[in-house]
Design a protein around this motif. Sequence first.
Motif, PDB file in Angstrom:
ATOM      1  N   ALA A   1       0.833  -1.213   0.000  1.00 10.77           N
ATOM      2  CA  ALA A   1       0.000   0.000   0.000  1.00 10.77           C
ATOM      3  C   ALA A   1       0.867   1.264   0.000  1.00 10.77           C
ATOM      4  CB  ALA A   1      -0.929  -0.017   1.217  1.00 10.77           C
ATOM      5  N   TYR A   2       2.036   1.206   0.618  1.00 11.74           N
ATOM      6  CA  TYR A   2       2.962   2.346   0.601  1.00 11.74           C
ATOM      7  C   TYR A   2       3.831   2.349  -0.662  1.00 11.74           C
ATOM      8  CZ  TYR A   2       2.344   4.010   5.459  1.00 11.74           C
ATOM      9  OH  TYR A   2       1.870   4.553   6.622  1.00 11.74           O
ATOM     10  N   GLU A   3       3.540   1.447  -1.615  1.00 12.11           N
ATOM     11  CA  GLU A   3       4.363   1.287  -2.832  1.00 12.11           C
ATOM     12  C   GLU A   3       5.827   1.083  -2.454  1.00 12.11           C
ATOM     13  OE1 GLU A   3       3.454   4.319  -5.725  1.00 12.11           O
ATOM     14  OE2 GLU A   3       1.295   4.007  -5.496  1.00 12.11           O
ATOM     15  N   SER A   4       6.028   0.296  -1.399  1.00 13.38           N
ATOM     16  CA  SER A   4       7.384   0.049  -0.890  1.00 13.38           C
ATOM     17  C   SER A   4       7.662  -1.453  -0.829  1.00 13.38           C
ATOM     18  CB  SER A   4       7.534   0.679   0.493  1.00 13.38           C
ATOM     19  OG  SER A   4       7.416   2.078   0.386  1.00 13.38           O
ATOM     20  N   GLU A   5       7.039  -2.197  -1.741  1.00 11.20           N
ATOM     21  CA  GLU A   5       7.224  -3.644  -1.774  1.00 11.20           C
ATOM     22  C   GLU A   5       8.684  -4.038  -2.013  1.00 11.20           C
ATOM     23  OE1 GLU A   5       5.545  -1.807  -3.903  1.00 11.20           O
ATOM     24  OE2 GLU A   5       6.817  -2.040  -5.671  1.00 11.20           O
ATOM     25  N   HIS A   6       9.485  -3.119  -2.578  1.00 11.54           N
ATOM     26  CA  HIS A   6      10.903  -3.433  -2.795  1.00 11.54           C
ATOM     27  C   HIS A   6      11.652  -3.623  -1.469  1.00 11.54           C
ATOM     28  CE1 HIS A   6      10.578   0.925  -2.330  1.00 11.54           C
ATOM     29  NE2 HIS A   6      11.807   0.877  -1.846  1.00 11.54           N
ATOM     30  N   LEU A   7      11.045  -3.208  -0.357  1.00  9.09           N
ATOM     31  CA  LEU A   7      11.697  -3.424   0.947  1.00  9.09           C
ATOM     32  C   LEU A   7      11.511  -4.854   1.458  1.00  9.09           C
ATOM     33  CD1 LEU A   7      10.885  -0.012   2.707  1.00  9.09           C
ATOM     34  CD2 LEU A   7      12.978  -0.684   1.505  1.00  9.09           C
TER      35      LEU A   7
ATOM     36  N   ASN B   1      11.468 -23.816  12.587  1.00  6.43           N
ATOM     37  CA  ASN B   1      10.044 -23.994  12.226  1.00  6.43           C
ATOM     38  C   ASN B   1       9.238 -22.702  12.303  1.00  6.43           C
ATOM     39  OD1 ASN B   1       7.933 -25.721  11.368  1.00  6.43           O
ATOM     40  ND2 ASN B   1       7.078 -25.683  13.444  1.00  6.43           N
ATOM     41  N   ALA B   2       9.902 -21.550  12.454  1.00  5.47           N
ATOM     42  CA  ALA B   2       9.151 -20.282  12.586  1.00  5.47           C
ATOM     43  C   ALA B   2       8.636 -19.807  11.221  1.00  5.47           C
ATOM     44  CB  ALA B   2      10.042 -19.211  13.199  1.00  5.47           C
ATOM     45  N   PHE B   3       7.618 -18.975  11.266  1.00  3.79           N
ATOM     46  CA  PHE B   3       7.093 -18.296  10.079  1.00  3.79           C
ATOM     47  C   PHE B   3       7.803 -16.943   9.996  1.00  3.79           C
ATOM     48  CE2 PHE B   3       4.059 -15.836   7.601  1.00  3.79           C
ATOM     49  CZ  PHE B   3       3.711 -16.748   6.614  1.00  3.79           C
ATOM     50  N   TYR B   4       8.170 -16.517   8.788  1.00  4.37           N
ATOM     51  CA  TYR B   4       9.044 -15.335   8.692  1.00  4.37           C
ATOM     52  C   TYR B   4       8.731 -14.437   7.513  1.00  4.37           C
ATOM     53  CZ  TYR B   4      11.330 -17.715   4.795  1.00  4.37           C
ATOM     54  OH  TYR B   4      11.572 -18.333   3.592  1.00  4.37           O
ATOM     55  N   LEU B   5       9.242 -13.197   7.638  1.00  2.00           N
ATOM     56  CA  LEU B   5       9.302 -12.232   6.539  1.00  2.00           C
ATOM     57  C   LEU B   5      10.539 -11.370   6.793  1.00  2.00           C
ATOM     58  CD1 LEU B   5       7.806 -10.792   4.109  1.00  2.00           C
ATOM     59  CD2 LEU B   5       6.769  -9.300   5.833  1.00  2.00           C
ATOM     60  N   TYR B   6      11.411 -11.235   5.787  1.00  2.00           N
ATOM     61  CA  TYR B   6      12.592 -10.370   5.933  1.00  2.00           C
ATOM     62  C   TYR B   6      12.389  -9.090   5.148  1.00  2.00           C
ATOM     63  CZ  TYR B   6      15.157 -14.458   7.612  1.00  2.00           C
ATOM     64  OH  TYR B   6      15.571 -15.555   8.322  1.00  2.00           O
ATOM     65  N   LEU B   7      12.677  -7.974   5.808  1.00  2.00           N
ATOM     66  CA  LEU B   7      12.557  -6.648   5.201  1.00  2.00           C
ATOM     67  C   LEU B   7      13.915  -5.963   5.262  1.00  2.00           C
ATOM     68  CD1 LEU B   7       9.349  -5.614   7.164  1.00  2.00           C
ATOM     69  CD2 LEU B   7       9.456  -6.713   4.925  1.00  2.00           C
ATOM     70  N   ARG B   8      14.109  -4.971   4.405  1.00  2.00           N
ATOM     71  CA  ARG B   8      15.294  -4.098   4.511  1.00  2.00           C
ATOM     72  C   ARG B   8      14.780  -2.711   4.855  1.00  2.00           C
ATOM     73  NH1 ARG B   8      19.681  -6.769   1.850  1.00  2.00           N
ATOM     74  NH2 ARG B   8      20.973  -5.165   2.805  1.00  2.00           N
ATOM     75  N   ASP B   9      15.316  -2.107   5.921  1.00  2.00           N
ATOM     76  CA  ASP B   9      14.850  -0.758   6.283  1.00  2.00           C
ATOM     77  C   ASP B   9      15.450   0.256   5.304  1.00  2.00           C
ATOM     78  OD1 ASP B   9      17.343   0.169   7.115  1.00  2.00           O
ATOM     79  OD2 ASP B   9      16.797   0.365   9.224  1.00  2.00           O
ATOM     80  N   PRO B  10      15.102   1.533   5.393  1.00  2.00           N
ATOM     81  CA  PRO B  10      15.570   2.497   4.376  1.00  2.00           C
ATOM     82  C   PRO B  10      17.091   2.602   4.278  1.00  2.00           C
ATOM     83  CG  PRO B  10      13.709   3.393   5.576  1.00  2.00           C
ATOM     84  CD  PRO B  10      14.098   2.131   6.298  1.00  2.00           C
ATOM     85  N   ASP B  11      17.824   2.183   5.323  1.00  2.00           N
ATOM     86  CA  ASP B  11      19.290   2.168   5.251  1.00  2.00           C
ATOM     87  C   ASP B  11      19.832   0.814   4.819  1.00  2.00           C
ATOM     88  OD1 ASP B  11      20.583   4.691   6.091  1.00  2.00           O
ATOM     89  OD2 ASP B  11      19.284   4.444   7.844  1.00  2.00           O
ATOM     90  N   GLY B  12      18.955  -0.154   4.594  1.00  2.00           N
ATOM     91  CA  GLY B  12      19.421  -1.494   4.233  1.00  2.00           C
ATOM     92  C   GLY B  12      19.585  -2.422   5.427  1.00  2.00           C
ATOM     93  N   HIS B  13      19.381  -1.940   6.667  1.00  2.00           N
ATOM     94  CA  HIS B  13      19.422  -2.853   7.822  1.00  2.00           C
ATOM     95  C   HIS B  13      18.307  -3.888   7.632  1.00  2.00           C
ATOM     96  CE1 HIS B  13      22.247  -0.273   9.858  1.00  2.00           C
ATOM     97  NE2 HIS B  13      21.397   0.717  10.013  1.00  2.00           N
ATOM     98  N   ARG B  14      18.645  -5.156   7.879  1.00  2.00           N
ATOM     99  CA  ARG B  14      17.655  -6.219   7.657  1.00  2.00           C
ATOM    100  C   ARG B  14      16.876  -6.487   8.948  1.00  2.00           C
ATOM    101  NH1 ARG B  14      20.961  -9.498   5.972  1.00  2.00           N
ATOM    102  NH2 ARG B  14      20.675  -9.293   3.735  1.00  2.00           N
ATOM    103  N   ILE B  15      15.547  -6.512   8.823  1.00  2.00           N
ATOM    104  CA  ILE B  15      14.660  -6.800   9.955  1.00  2.00           C
ATOM    105  C   ILE B  15      13.833  -8.024   9.601  1.00  2.00           C
ATOM    106  CG2 ILE B  15      12.702  -5.953  11.334  1.00  2.00           C
ATOM    107  CD1 ILE B  15      15.288  -4.407  11.900  1.00  2.00           C
ATOM    108  N   GLU B  16      13.795  -8.980  10.534  1.00  2.00           N
ATOM    109  CA  GLU B  16      12.959 -10.164  10.332  1.00  2.00           C
ATOM    110  C   GLU B  16      11.733 -10.066  11.227  1.00  2.00           C
ATOM    111  OE1 GLU B  16      14.691 -13.884  11.644  1.00  2.00           O
ATOM    112  OE2 GLU B  16      13.191 -15.060  10.581  1.00  2.00           O
ATOM    113  N   LEU B  17      10.571 -10.391  10.669  1.00  2.00           N
ATOM    114  CA  LEU B  17       9.354 -10.560  11.470  1.00  2.00           C
ATOM    115  C   LEU B  17       9.171 -12.068  11.600  1.00  2.00           C
ATOM    116  CD1 LEU B  17       7.162  -7.837   9.774  1.00  2.00           C
ATOM    117  CD2 LEU B  17       8.905  -7.596  11.560  1.00  2.00           C
ATOM    118  N   TYR B  18       8.835 -12.525  12.805  1.00  2.00           N
ATOM    119  CA  TYR B  18       9.095 -13.930  13.166  1.00  2.00           C
ATOM    120  C   TYR B  18       7.998 -14.392  14.117  1.00  2.00           C
ATOM    121  CZ  TYR B  18      12.287 -17.491  15.267  1.00  2.00           C
ATOM    122  OH  TYR B  18      12.900 -18.627  15.736  1.00  2.00           O
TER     123      TYR B  18
END
Length: 336
Positions: A225-231, A243-260
């Motif tokens: 929705a923020y047109e920021s799918e490239h993150l 066995n966790a469920f995950y999504l990895y994102l890159r913040d605007p500086d490229g720091h990687r954040i995992e949702l877990y």
Amino acid sequence: MHPAPEILRAGYAELVCTDLERSRWFYVDVLGLIVTEENDEAIYLKGFDEFLHHSLILRRGPVAALAKLAFRVCSPDDVDKAELYFRELGSDVRRLPAGTTRGIGDAVFVHDPLGYPVEYFFDAEHTERMHQQYHRMPSNRLTRLDHFNITVPDVPEGQKYYSDLGFRLSESIEDDEHVYAAWYFRKPTTHDLALTSGDGPRLHHIAFSAAEREQILNTADILGAYESEHLIERGPGRHGVTNAFYLYLRDPDGHRIELYTSDYYTGDPDSPVIRWDVSNPRRRSWWGHDIRASWYEESSLVLDLDGNVVPTRHQVASERAAAIGADGFGIPAGPE
Ligand code: XXG
Ligand code: FE2
């Protein structure tokens, strides 16, 4: 040898961000983390279950980097133990009086033998635990900090260091010659700290927990929705390891954040260790998806205690190279 301090859990991380306003958008508007305090130079954030002052500090600075990882120890005595332990190891050790970091009491700050800036603290300011403030929660709410993942050139060296510090192994990725990754815990889940092979010391990612995978999927929708799918870098998906469920994102500086979410309990003293062969295509993606090169190859810079970038050593063994033929869709890896 002085005894190691007794560690409770991953406490907080401090990231240097080059555009604090843009980072605020990512961590507050997109991820929905709670701001407990902020000023022109720094933002203090936490999830809805956390009662300490913060789990993440974003600090304005010229070069995007990891400024600090912090572990909470079990008592004030363990802060003293940390000082003696790391002085004996010959590390650069600094005592930080209470309040040096907002919301954190007396602490010991160490440039550790693996090259990371790590703080050990017990006393911390409490804030309201907002786990039942349902009327304030976004659809993608995060509960708490879960773990750190660091990129190290020599995983067995990191394993010895963290085992000596009292961490226990839950899972690993290896073959007959090398260990490519290893997951270590103090709190009774799969990990507080994972070691990933790569040129290092570097920070691979910081992971926050959600209660349910629906909340993680909502973050992916919000980024669209923020047109920021490239993150979005990797996932959503199911890990083999943990066995966790995950999504990895890159913040605007490229720091990687995992949702877990939804790894398992490891608190029994004989909790079995799971060793994955590097050729198993389900080890990192239970659904067999290919993993982007950037996920293996890119990591955040790491600073020493004076704010200088720490140089890296070249990795001993590349998992990506060892896994060719197992990952992705190129060569089927199932039964003949
Ligand atoms: O938290 C994690 C990870 O370290 O980020 C990666 C759990 C599992 C994995 S893996 O990619 O091995 O499935
Ligand atoms: Fe992770």
